[in-house]
Design a protein around this motif. Structure first.
Motif, PDB file in Angstrom:
ATOM      1  N   GLY D 101       0.967  -1.071   0.005  1.00  0.00           N
ATOM      2  CA  GLY D 101       0.248   0.107   0.092  1.00  0.00           C
ATOM      3  C   GLY D 101       0.821   1.285   0.055  1.00  0.00           C
ATOM      4  N   PHE D 115     -13.364  -4.837  -3.208  1.00  0.00           N
ATOM      5  CA  PHE D 115     -13.884  -3.921  -2.218  1.00  0.00           C
ATOM      6  C   PHE D 115     -14.893  -4.837  -1.331  1.00  0.00           C
ATOM      7  N   TYR D 119     -18.448  -1.627   3.542  1.00  0.00           N
ATOM      8  CA  TYR D 119     -17.716  -0.471   3.955  1.00  0.00           C
ATOM      9  C   TYR D 119     -17.903   0.589   2.811  1.00  0.00           C
ATOM     10  N   HIS D 123     -14.538   5.040   2.988  1.00  0.00           N
ATOM     11  CA  HIS D 123     -13.915   4.442   4.109  1.00  0.00           C
ATOM     12  C   HIS D 123     -12.786   3.595   3.883  1.00  0.00           C
ATOM     13  N   GLN D 124     -12.924   2.853   2.843  1.00  0.00           N
ATOM     14  CA  GLN D 124     -11.748   2.068   2.509  1.00  0.00           C
ATOM     15  C   GLN D 124     -10.480   2.805   1.875  1.00  0.00           C
ATOM     16  N   GLU D 127      -8.938   4.585   4.907  1.00  0.00           N
ATOM     17  CA  GLU D 127      -8.108   3.518   5.551  1.00  0.00           C
ATOM     18  C   GLU D 127      -6.658   3.450   5.169  1.00  0.00           C
ATOM     19  N   ALA D 131      -3.201   4.089   7.182  1.00  0.00           N
ATOM     20  CA  ALA D 131      -2.358   3.171   7.654  1.00  0.00           C
ATOM     21  C   ALA D 131      -0.712   3.457   7.130  1.00  0.00           C
ATOM     22  N   HIS D 132      -0.687   4.596   6.292  1.00  0.00           N
ATOM     23  CA  HIS D 132       0.503   5.039   5.721  1.00  0.00           C
ATOM     24  C   HIS D 132       0.889   6.367   6.002  1.00  0.00           C
ATOM     25  N   LEU D 184      -8.001   4.171  -5.053  1.00  0.00           N
ATOM     26  CA  LEU D 184      -7.537   3.662  -3.790  1.00  0.00           C
ATOM     27  C   LEU D 184      -6.044   3.223  -3.818  1.00  0.00           C
TER      28      LEU D 184
END
Lengths: 374, 331, 331, 343
Positions: D101, D115, D119, D123-124, D127, D131-132, D184
């Motif tokens: 990611g 996906f 959610y 939202h995804q 995330e 996370a990064h 994403l």
């Protein structure tokens, strides 16, 4: 891994030309637990079918000398020496000096030797063939492998008869339920539309009512004057009547899924009549699922019978079934004084376990094409 | 020229859309196929091209009477005379199926895994009772299997022994075993690997040469259709927007949609000239746009396109196009 | 969403209507009718000679001479408007009085059982699916087999046996003797909770076994879906990936089968209650069936089923809240 | 400056085995390639060629039954300049999470399946941002994350991005879902994007849109890309270099133009010949004879030899052909070139 290239190995050719049933069998064979389950069930079924032959006594015969007697385990030797022929001890009946009740006392000096194929009371095998020979017995006195109950009836013999009754009632119950499920689910799945909708509703109504209370309600309707045979068949009918909705749902959804398969359309476009489609495509895909269905639903039938008879709303004495035998183990006193009365419970547990494991194995094997489709 | 083999006029297929829940009211309908005219000459291949949702599969199946037809006419001109296919029902329809067959896209789902290859191929013969004896069935199965380059030894085997390409050959053999005059091929190579596709396309061409079967070849891939079809029909949202001989269509696509399809094909030579990239996606067929159905995505759309549906008209002999401004836009 | 709830509510009423008919039929099934049994019970052994006319007059008194559908309407009307389930001859009072307190106790028992079932099955099921072929997984398989094979009443017997032989206590009953007839108090409530444990374990036994399998199976399915790998590919930690993605969906079948679980628990209630001596509805139901006190039996059957149907309705709504696909498309 | 020195990713001898009921099956064997920043490698092959498995190995997202054989090497240069040996990481290593990611992002063939259905798209996406923090310049607040996500959705050509942010995957059309998937993946500005057949499930018109979009974004973001496909023509559109895989091995690799114009390996040649071209005219195609064997029945020697028209009996079925450089960066693994080329 395939080492030889080019020419087709015999093994591969065998696999390529294997029919559905062969593939199922090959996959099933790898499932060791299921094989064990199948053998256990075969043994149980054999016990049930040949109950009068295997049981040394009839299910109602009383041994007044051995009331509430513990199991007699055949042995080969004791402090009095070794014997090639297994024996059990004799019993003497004495009166308890305090309570004056008759109690059986083991007489270690008296040996009763086990004999096979002895003459016993006459009986009819399968209700037809008149016979006298029993699998085993002792020459004098009596032998009670699993002990006796409060009336001095031989538990081992009773258990053999009970196995036959309980298994057969399960089989008949499942057959009736499966038949209803096939017809009703089949109609719903084949016609669809309003018929399907109506049947779905009906199924739902039967499904929401708690099962055992529903059984109880139907069983309560058996008139007290009914004979044992009538109660027996009424029970199978009740089990079938309550058991069908779950099965019908599965039949219906499977049928719907199958009907949508391309190869069914291909057959229709090839000019096949509905009967052809059903015979050549739908039924073959179905049979394996139905077998699995039967095996999976069997334990529920057996347990339901056991539970109902246990509470006195199912079969009635003198019919002998697992549930009726367990009835005698209903209160704590009984278990305390005569724990061997719990042996039938072991049979129930083993039978249900065997069916469950077998069902799992069959379910894994039932669709041999599941992997190759990916 | 003799009469065409298959004649389709004003064919329409509409699927009702139901609301969910207790009372399943009919809330609308999908115009999957909407007034299609199509003629297939004896022994020719017509390609039917379109994106998913264009109705091409439904059209193919409607001609075979595999989905209910709402409107229109389908006529077959056979040696024994003219047949109104939509008037057939029950036993007569069933008997007529020997004249028209379908090859499926998915070579896995379309073969019953519980039947041997021999039984699969023999199904049309046995179901329709077209052979006098079992020996004759075997004979004909063997013959067609050889023609379809299926090893005769494989006839005893079950489909799980075969790869996608081999399965598709079995599917083709089943469709051809009763000598149908007309074959609908529904994306027969889309599910196959590239190196296998060519083999199946070649096989289909060879079989056509020897049996003279008429093909309706449905595909989303213009490149494939260029190889095999004599004429191509382009479909968009249930209607044919352009119909022309293959050469003509490839050289001079007239409808903006056809041109967009062509420029969307990735080419081995990168950086080709003028590209026509379409914006957006195919609209919901339950609510098709008014007027010309393509106007929402057409880069040349004008007010008239929104109001008036264009007719399929001949701009050149044999070259039909449904666009108000085809002449102006022609390159 | 409101429409969705309304639809389900209507569905619930329709189902209950059919259920009530079924229950009524069951009430009518046993040979003889209420009047026969009433007369038999009241006068047998008293030396009073009961004539046909006497029974006929009792029949008139209770309206038994009227046709079935009329009696059904009266019965259902009483329930809906006055919460009156009819008379109980065994207790010579109204059914409502007989059932009274037992309803509350039954519900307490039900809630305790469900809590126990879910607290055990959900985390263990998820763990076993993630750590396939671990000790936990094998243990789970064994436990779930046993859960199916040992019927609850047998487990109850075993516990009773263990209690009597090793701990010299009876594990049965819901109250200690001193609280049995006492009015409700904090101490009585604590006593109830202490006694609740054994029946709850017994009743949760097979439901847990089944749910464990369900959770494990769905979890195993979900674990291998691409969106889980996609979440990992986003750089999320493993624990977060598991709990947030597949575990979230593995709970759905648990929610959707809550009615089924309650059905199981209610099924086992009468027998377990008999063995453990619990004063709740199941035990009363059993007694009323044995006594053919059909109004009591019918009332209990109807109530138990209503709880199941109502919980099905609740679980439908919860499911819709949990899963946007149902919420947004199902309406 | 040598090409290898500047490489973002160097893969050598990557071998992946799978445990099956019938023993270990080799899905990928001794795969090696270099990837420089900003370049696109096209990985082309038919089903079972191991192209997906070899890229999944790069982010260590292989199923539990898979094993990366010892001796495999995947060296990746992180944003910080540090080199990382991906093959040596333990599956539980926290650095793996930064890689996934943050450094290497993935897009999948089926956006619907990639996906989570429960959610929202937004939202995804957020995330990935949360996370990064190291990749997006620190911890973001919810509002900031939302702003960035909406911006990104707009960038990939999704109309009404603020609305789409709050929608669930099933509410989007197929093309939009694929765009959202790309948004994403790119929201953390990864150095490398792995695209696993991102256009295979799409119609041609949508495929053209997505390919154009990916080209644009690649140039704008300056990232490297590995593009997996079975379609040679797609490779021609998007790739700078190409590696052709057959049964787990790279049989030919080099600059895309060169390989497509002057294919050397008989398999590459056959693939190109078998490809239907958008030209009218009924003519016979040249098929590749035979079927693709399953990976569990890999032929000995050159994996392609049973289907090869030029096979040399006694050589091709005995030993693996050597890898020969036949042009600038153009390598082929075939005995036909072993003599003339030399290393």
């Amino acid at each position: 891994m395939a080492e030889e290239r080019g020419g087709l190995g015999a093994e591969e050719l065998r696999y390529y030309t294997a029919s559905q049933w062969q593939l199922i069998w090959w996959r099933f064979r790898r499932h060791r637990g299921a094989l064990v389950g199948a053998w256990v069930l075969l043994v149980l079924a054999f016990m049930g079918a040949f109950a009068p032959f295997i049981a040394p006594y009839s299910g109602t015969a009383r041994d007044r000398d051995y009331v509430y007697g513990p199991p007699q385990i055949p042995r080969f030797w004791d402090e009095n020496g070794f014997s090639l022929r297994p024996f059990v001890y004799g019993v003497k009946t004495e009166r308890d000096p305090v309570t004056l009740r008759k109690i059986a006392r083991v007489d270690r000096d008296q040996r009763r030797y086990l004999r096979f194929f002895v003459e016993g009371e006459p009986y009819r095998l399968f209700g037809l063939i008149p016979m006298r020979v029993r699998l085993f017995g002792v020459e004098e006195g009596k032998i009670h492998l699993f002990g006796t109950d409060e009336l001095g009836r031989d538990l081992f013999s009773r258990l053999m008869f009970a196995t036959g009754t309980s298994l057969s009632i399960g089989v008949l119950g499942v057959l009736i339920a499966e038949f209803l499920a096939l017809v009703i689910g089949g109609i719903a799945g084949y016609f669809g539309g309003w018929i399907d909708y109506g049947i779905q509703r009906l199924t739902e109504v039967v499904r929401v009512v708690p099962v055992i209370p529903l059984y109880m309600g139907l069983a309560a309707a058996f008139p007290p004057e009914w004979s044992n045979v009538q109660v027996y068949f009424a029970m199978t009918l009740v089990l079938g009547l309550v058991g069908w909705p779950t099965l019908a749902r599965r039949v219906r959804s499977h049928l719907l899924a199958q009907r949508r398969e391309d190869y069914v359309l291909a057959a229709e476009l090839a000019g096949a009549r509905p009967a052809w489609v059903i015979r050549r495509h739908l039924l073959p895909s179905f049979t394996s699922y139905i077998i699995v269905d039967v095996v999976i639903s069997f334990p529920y039938m057996v347990l339901s019978e056991t539970a109902l008879s246990f509470i006195g709303l199912g079969l009635r004495p003198p019919t002998i079934s697992w549930g009726i035998l367990l009835q005698e183990a209903q209160n704590v006193r009984a278990i305390e004084q005569a724990p061997w009365l719990f042996i039938p419970a072991v049979f129930v547990i083993v039978a249900v376990l065997a069916f469950t494991v077998l069902g799992d194995g069959l379910r894994d094997a039932a669709d041999p094409y599941a992997v190759s489709r990916r | 020229m003799s009469a065409p083999l298959v004649e389709v006029e004003g064919l329409a297929v509409r699927f009702p859309v139901h609301s969910r829940g207790l009372f399943r009211r009919r809330v609308g309908q999908i115009h999957a196929v909407d007034g299609v005219d199509l003629r297939l000459e004896r022994g020719e291949t017509v390609g039917l091209v379109g994106e998913s949702g264009s109705g091409k599969t439904t059209l193919g199946r409607a001609i075979l009477r595999a989905v209910p037809v709402s409107e229109g006419r389908i006529r077959f001109h056979l040696e024994e005379g003219e047949v109104d296919v939509l008037a057939l029902a029950g036993e007569r329809l069933r008997r007529f199926r020997r004249h028209m067959q379908l090859v499926f896209q998915d070579p896995y789902a379309s073969l019953d895994p519980r039947m041997t290859v021999r039984d699969i191929i023999a199904e049309p013969l046995e179901a329709l009772g077209l052979a006098a004896s079992r020996a004759e069935v075997d004979e004909r199965v063997r013959e067609i299997a050889q023609r379809c380059r299926i090893n005769v030894e494989y006839l005893r085997r079950f489909p799980h022994a075969f790869s996608g390409g081999q399965r598709q050959r079995i599917g083709i053999a089943r469709a051809l075993v009763c000598n149908p005059e007309f074959l609908v091929l529904d994306e027969p190579v889309s599910a196959l690997d590239v190196s296998i596709q060519a083999d199946i396309l070649n096989l289909l061409m060879d079989l056509q040469d020897s049996f003279g079967t008429t093909y309706l070849f449905i595909t989303h891939d213009l490149a494939v259709v260029g190889q095999i079809a004599r004429r191509v029909a382009v479909m968009y949202l249930g209607r044919i927007v352009e119909l022309a001989p293959t050469e003509e269509l490839f050289q001079r696509p007239l409808h903006p949609y056809t041109r967009a399809l062509f420029s969307a094909i990735p080419s081995l030579e990168p950086g080709r000239s003028e590209r026509l990239v379409l914006a957006g996606e195919v609209p919901d067929p339950a609510h098709p746009p008014s007027g010309c159905r393509f106007h929402t995505r057409c880069p040349f759309a004008r007010p008239r396109c929104r109001e008036e549906p264009p007719e399929l008209r001949a701009l050149a002999p044999d070259h039909l196009v449904a666009c108000h401004f085809a002449e102006e836009l022609a390159p | 969403m409101l429409r969705f709830i309304l639809q389900r509510a209507i569905g619930m009423v329709v189902t209950m209507f059919f259920v009530s008919i079924m229950v009524f039929v069951i009430m009518e099934l046993p040979p003889g009718d209420y009047a026969d049994r009433y007369a038999f019970r009241k006068f047998s052994g008293t030396g009073v000679v009961v004539t046909e006319e006497d029974i006929e007059s009792i029949r008139k008194q209770f309206g038994l001479d009227r046709p079935a559908w009329e009696r059904y309407l009266t019965w259902i009307w009483g329930i809906v408007t006055r919460f009156d389930f009819g008379p109980s001859f065994a207790f010579e009072t109204s059914v409502t009085d007989v059932i009274g307190e037992r309803v509350g106790l039954t519900l307490v028992l039900l809630v305790a059982t469900l809590l126990l079932t879910y607290l055990l099955s959900i985390p263990i099921g998820i763990y076993a699916a993630v750590r396939r072929q671990s000790l936990a997984d094998y243990g789970l398989t064994v436990v779930s087999y046993l859960g199916l094979a040992i019927p609850n009443f047998m487990l109850a017997l075993i516990l009773l046996y263990i209690g009597v032989t090793y701990f010299d206590t009876t594990v049965g009953g819901l109250f200690s003797p001193e609280f049995e007839k006492a009015p409700w108090s904090w101490a009585k409530f604590r006593d109830l909770l202490a006694h609740l444990f054994v029946p709850a374990v017994v009743l949760a036994w097979s439901a847990t076994a089944l749910q464990l399998q369900t959770v494990r199976a769905t979890m195993s399915d979900e674990l291998h879906k691409p969106y889980v790998d996609a979440a990992r590919a986003r750089g999320l930690g493993e624990a977060k990936v598991i709990l947030k993605y597949p575990a979230r969906l593995a709970i759905n079948p648990v929610v959707s089968t809550i009615g089924f679980d309650i059905n199981r628990i209610f099924s086992e209630l009468p027998i377990v209650a008999l063995v453990l001596g619990l004063p709740e509805l199941g035990e009363l139901l059993l007694r009323s069936f044995l006594d053919l006190d059909m109004y009591v039996a019918g009332a209990i059957l109807l109530m138990l089923t209503f709880v199941i149907v109502f919980m099905n309705f609740v679980s439908d709504i919860v499911l819709a809240l949990l899963d946007p696909r149902i919420r947004l498309e199902g309406g | 400056m040598s090409a290898a020195a500047a490489a973002l990713l160097r893969v050598r001898d990557l071998t992946v085995d799978f445990r099956t009921d019938e023993g270990w099956v080799r899905a990928v064997e001794e795969v090696g390639f270099d990837l420089r920043p900003g370049r696109t490698l096209g990985l082309v092959g038919e089903s079972g060629s191991g192209k997906s498995v070899s890229t999944r190995a790069l982010v260590r997202l292989l199923p539990a039954s898979a094993r990366i054989a010892p001796g495999s090497s995947m060296r990746f240069r992180l944003r910080s300049g540090e080199e990382m040996e991906i093959a040596a990481l333990s599956p539980r290593d926290r650095r793996l999470r930064r890689l996934r990611g943050g450094e290497i992002a993935l897009i999948f063939q089926e956006p619907m399946a990639a996906f989570s259905p429960v959610y929202t798209i937004g939202h995804q996406m957020c995330e990935a941002l949360f996370a990064h923090p190291e990749a997006v310049g620190g911890r973001l607040s919810r509002a900031e994350a939302r702003e960035r996500a909406v911006e990104m959705l707009a960038r990939v050509g999704i109309a009404n991005p603020a609305l789409r942010f709050d929608q669930y995957p099933f509410e989007l059309s197929g093309g939009m879902r694929q765009r959202a998937m790309i948004a994403l993946a790119l929201i953390t500005r990864p150095q490398l994007l792995i695209a696993d057949e991102p256009t295979t499930a799409l119609d041609v018109t949508l495929q053209a849109q997505i390919l154009d979009l990916m080209q644009e974004l690649r140039a704008e973001f300056g990232m490297a890309m590995i593009f997996i496909t079975h379609d040679m023509a797609v490779i021609a559109q998007i790739a700078d270099e190409v590696a052709v895989m057959y049964l787990g091995r790279i049989v030919e690799s080099g600059p895309a133009r060169e390989v497509l114009r002057r294919p050397k390996h008989p398999y590459t040649q056959a693939l190109l010949r078998a490809l239907p071209r958008p030209e009218a005219g009924r003519r016979r195609l040249v098929p590749v004879p035979g079927d693709i064997p399953s990976p569990r029945e890999r032929p000995a020697g050159c994996p392609f030899h049973p289907r090869c028209a030029h096979r040399l009996p006694g050589r091709c079925d005995r030993a693996l052909p050597p890898v020969v450089e036949v042009g600038d960066g153009h390598r082929v693994a075939c005995v036909l070139f072993a003599e003339e080329g030399g290393r």
